[in-house]
Design a protein around this motif. Sequence first.
Motif, PDB file in Angstrom:
ATOM      1  N   VAL B  19       0.882  -1.471   0.102  1.00 48.45           N
ATOM      2  CA  VAL B  19       0.051  -0.209  -0.210  1.00 48.45           C
ATOM      3  C   VAL B  19       0.881   1.104   0.097  1.00 48.45           C
ATOM      4  O   VAL B  19       0.331   2.279  -0.356  1.00 48.45           O
ATOM      5  N   MET B  20       2.102   1.084   0.433  1.00 51.30           N
ATOM      6  CA  MET B  20       2.889   2.394   0.417  1.00 51.30           C
ATOM      7  C   MET B  20       3.382   2.976  -0.905  1.00 51.30           C
ATOM      8  O   MET B  20       3.042   2.686  -1.829  1.00 51.30           O
ATOM      9  N   THR B  21       3.618   4.214  -0.829  1.00 52.97           N
ATOM     10  CA  THR B  21       3.985   5.116  -2.036  1.00 52.97           C
ATOM     11  C   THR B  21       5.575   4.775  -2.046  1.00 52.97           C
ATOM     12  O   THR B  21       6.369   4.952  -1.375  1.00 52.97           O
ATOM     13  N   ARG B  22       5.772   4.384  -3.368  1.00 54.13           N
ATOM     14  CA  ARG B  22       7.174   4.050  -3.714  1.00 54.13           C
ATOM     15  C   ARG B  22       8.232   5.046  -4.168  1.00 54.13           C
ATOM     16  O   ARG B  22       9.257   5.275  -3.594  1.00 54.13           O
ATOM     17  N   HIS B 101       1.204   1.983  14.879  1.00 56.01           N
ATOM     18  CA  HIS B 101       2.214   3.022  14.981  1.00 56.01           C
ATOM     19  C   HIS B 101       1.471   4.213  15.219  1.00 56.01           C
ATOM     20  O   HIS B 101       1.476   5.139  15.897  1.00 56.01           O
ATOM     21  N   PHE B 102       0.717   4.434  14.118  1.00 56.15           N
ATOM     22  CA  PHE B 102      -0.138   5.650  13.849  1.00 56.15           C
ATOM     23  C   PHE B 102      -1.041   6.103  15.266  1.00 56.15           C
ATOM     24  O   PHE B 102      -1.123   7.160  15.332  1.00 56.15           O
ATOM     25  N   ALA B 103      -1.463   5.096  15.758  1.00 59.23           N
ATOM     26  CA  ALA B 103      -2.229   5.216  16.816  1.00 59.23           C
ATOM     27  C   ALA B 103      -1.576   5.533  17.999  1.00 59.23           C
ATOM     28  O   ALA B 103      -1.995   6.407  19.164  1.00 59.23           O
ATOM     29  N   THR B 104      -0.200   5.059  18.295  1.00 63.01           N
ATOM     30  CA  THR B 104       0.481   5.292  19.599  1.00 63.01           C
ATOM     31  C   THR B 104       1.522   6.804  19.295  1.00 63.01           C
ATOM     32  O   THR B 104       1.494   7.214  20.391  1.00 63.01           O
ATOM     33  N   HIS B 105       1.979   6.679  17.955  1.00 65.44           N
ATOM     34  CA  HIS B 105       2.855   7.938  18.043  1.00 65.44           C
ATOM     35  C   HIS B 105       2.295   8.955  17.285  1.00 65.44           C
ATOM     36  O   HIS B 105       1.153   8.657  16.415  1.00 65.44           O
ATOM     37  N   GLY B 121      10.045   2.969   0.526  1.00 64.66           N
ATOM     38  CA  GLY B 121       9.016   3.752   0.371  1.00 64.66           C
ATOM     39  C   GLY B 121       8.605   4.646   1.458  1.00 64.66           C
ATOM     40  O   GLY B 121       9.218   4.449   2.616  1.00 64.66           O
ATOM     41  N   ILE B 122       7.376   5.201   1.311  1.00 62.45           N
ATOM     42  CA  ILE B 122       6.913   5.894   2.670  1.00 62.45           C
ATOM     43  C   ILE B 122       5.281   5.547   2.767  1.00 62.45           C
ATOM     44  O   ILE B 122       4.689   5.194   1.677  1.00 62.45           O
ATOM     45  N   VAL B 123       4.821   5.650   3.889  1.00 62.68           N
ATOM     46  CA  VAL B 123       3.464   4.884   4.078  1.00 62.68           C
ATOM     47  C   VAL B 123       2.651   6.145   5.128  1.00 62.68           C
ATOM     48  O   VAL B 123       3.232   6.567   6.184  1.00 62.68           O
ATOM     49  N   THR B 124       1.321   6.526   4.594  1.00 63.38           N
ATOM     50  CA  THR B 124       0.479   7.695   5.421  1.00 63.38           C
ATOM     51  C   THR B 124      -0.782   6.969   5.627  1.00 63.38           C
ATOM     52  O   THR B 124      -0.919   5.651   5.217  1.00 63.38           O
ATOM     53  N   GLU B 130      -6.705   3.672   1.278  1.00 65.91           N
ATOM     54  CA  GLU B 130      -6.740   3.390  -0.192  1.00 65.91           C
ATOM     55  C   GLU B 130      -6.354   2.257  -0.617  1.00 65.91           C
ATOM     56  O   GLU B 130      -7.241   1.366  -1.455  1.00 65.91           O
ATOM     57  N   GLY B 131      -5.380   1.578   0.056  1.00 62.23           N
ATOM     58  CA  GLY B 131      -4.984   0.117  -0.333  1.00 62.23           C
ATOM     59  C   GLY B 131      -5.880  -0.821   0.104  1.00 62.23           C
ATOM     60  O   GLY B 131      -6.150  -1.799  -0.593  1.00 62.23           O
ATOM     61  N   LEU B 132      -6.475  -0.805   1.223  1.00 62.26           N
ATOM     62  CA  LEU B 132      -7.538  -1.825   1.668  1.00 62.26           C
ATOM     63  C   LEU B 132      -8.675  -1.574   1.056  1.00 62.26           C
ATOM     64  O   LEU B 132      -9.224  -2.822   0.404  1.00 62.26           O
ATOM     65  N   LEU B 133      -9.269  -0.375   0.638  1.00 58.98           N
ATOM     66  CA  LEU B 133     -10.432  -0.279  -0.266  1.00 58.98           C
ATOM     67  C   LEU B 133     -10.088  -0.899  -1.592  1.00 58.98           C
ATOM     68  O   LEU B 133     -11.096  -1.612  -1.998  1.00 58.98           O
ATOM     69  N   LYS B 134      -8.997  -0.862  -2.191  1.00 54.01           N
ATOM     70  CA  LYS B 134      -8.734  -1.429  -3.590  1.00 54.01           C
ATOM     71  C   LYS B 134      -8.831  -2.695  -3.328  1.00 54.01           C
ATOM     72  O   LYS B 134      -9.287  -3.385  -4.167  1.00 54.01           O
ATOM     73  N   LYS B 135      -8.336  -3.189  -2.225  1.00 58.80           N
ATOM     74  CA  LYS B 135      -8.313  -4.646  -2.033  1.00 58.80           C
ATOM     75  C   LYS B 135      -9.687  -5.291  -1.917  1.00 58.80           C
ATOM     76  O   LYS B 135     -10.138  -6.467  -2.596  1.00 58.80           O
TER      77      LYS B 135
END
Lengths: 121, 322
Positions: B19-22, B101-105, B121-124, B130-135
């Motif tokens: 799902v990350m941006t490359r 990670h997003f939830a704790t930091h 890559g980098i992930v937001t 978006e990745g989950l919806l596509k799947k």
Amino acid sequence: MKLQQIISIVEGQVLVDARVDREISCAAASDLMSDVLAFAEPYSILLTGLCNPQVVRTAEMADIAAVLFVHGKIPEAETIALAQKMGIPLVVAKAPMFEVCGRLHQAGLKSCDVSCRLARL
Amino acid sequence: MTQVTRLQELLYEVKIGEVMTRKVIHVTPQTPMAEIRKLLREHRISGIPVVQEGKLEGIISIEDLINTLAESAMAATVGERMTRNPVTLREDEPVVVAINHFATHGYGRYLVVDGKGHMVGIVTRGDIIEGLLKKLEVEYHEEEIRRYRVSHIFEDVVSDRTSIILRYDIVARDFKHAGEASSNIKQVLTRLGAPLEVVRRAAIATYEAEMNIIIHTTEGGEIEAEIQAGRLILRAMDRGPGIPDIAKAMEPGFSTAAEWIRELGFGAGMGLSNIKRCANEMKLESPDQKRTCLEATFYLDGKKQESPPRAESGERPPDPSN
């Protein structure tokens, strides 16, 4: 009645875990699978002392929601493996059949309706 | 414990790498700090990863830039001012790790590295959603297509009589595999979209017939399920020893099964009457009293039910008051 309630009423141990929040329609208690196939209703729970894989097959064919083994009988490994594959929860209770039936009936769980079956034969 | 939803499963199945941006803007430790100001402004970002020969060395952020300005050290290189050892995620970890990670930091994005520490890559949060919806969309489409294919097979194939025939060889006394044929037939019927109530009756009858071949025959036999448009014809055929008195065999409770079979939970003399009860039509023959042919028909549209005992219970949801 929820499967979770049934487990706590009979102080059952969960052998194959699957969706304990499912609703159970009624109960069938028998060691004769032919009888179970004849009168068990969909979404019911099967109480039995029989431990072979045919118990799970019977549950699968008759859309039975869960199987409860009485008298502390732990089913064969093949039985457990098949239940896992089919997603059918298995529970074991220490108490004997009569005691398990008594407790559940007292708590309001109904019997799969045999008289209805006989009337239609 | 509650029922696990497909989305919850996906959180563990889908990897961060999917799902990350490359494409990630990055600089090297040798980049002068003066250039950082320009890059941050041009790309409207709050930090840039620092990479040396593919390996992630650190991150240079707006905060680092402000501190550098305050100390009038803009002649320095990125390597001297960057924050080392930034928190990273690995591309082969499931997205649930990133969500935790997003939830704790409080960070809005995480750099993603491979097993060797190379930045990939980098992930937001947005990438994950978006990745989950596509799947989910892909899975939904696949299921739609599969349903269409099976349910329309009888309309799409042109012939005078179209049918699917499933055959299973049943071995006498083979309790280990008992029920497999019935299980397979049940799955096919479900796939074909037959009403659940009919599928249930057919499955019970097939299972009884399968058990009969396993228990009572000497040479084994065959189970055949012929699915036509609107009906299922179940045939159970064996090669002996045959039934001397069919009327007697049909009586509920009549059984010739040995004690050890009863101990397995079968042989109670309910099998044939149970099949009759479940089927819309049933024929039982024992030609020459050597073999037995059972034919049971089920109407798949669920309309032409003549005597389907307990038929209505198949689709009835459990009564919560029970």
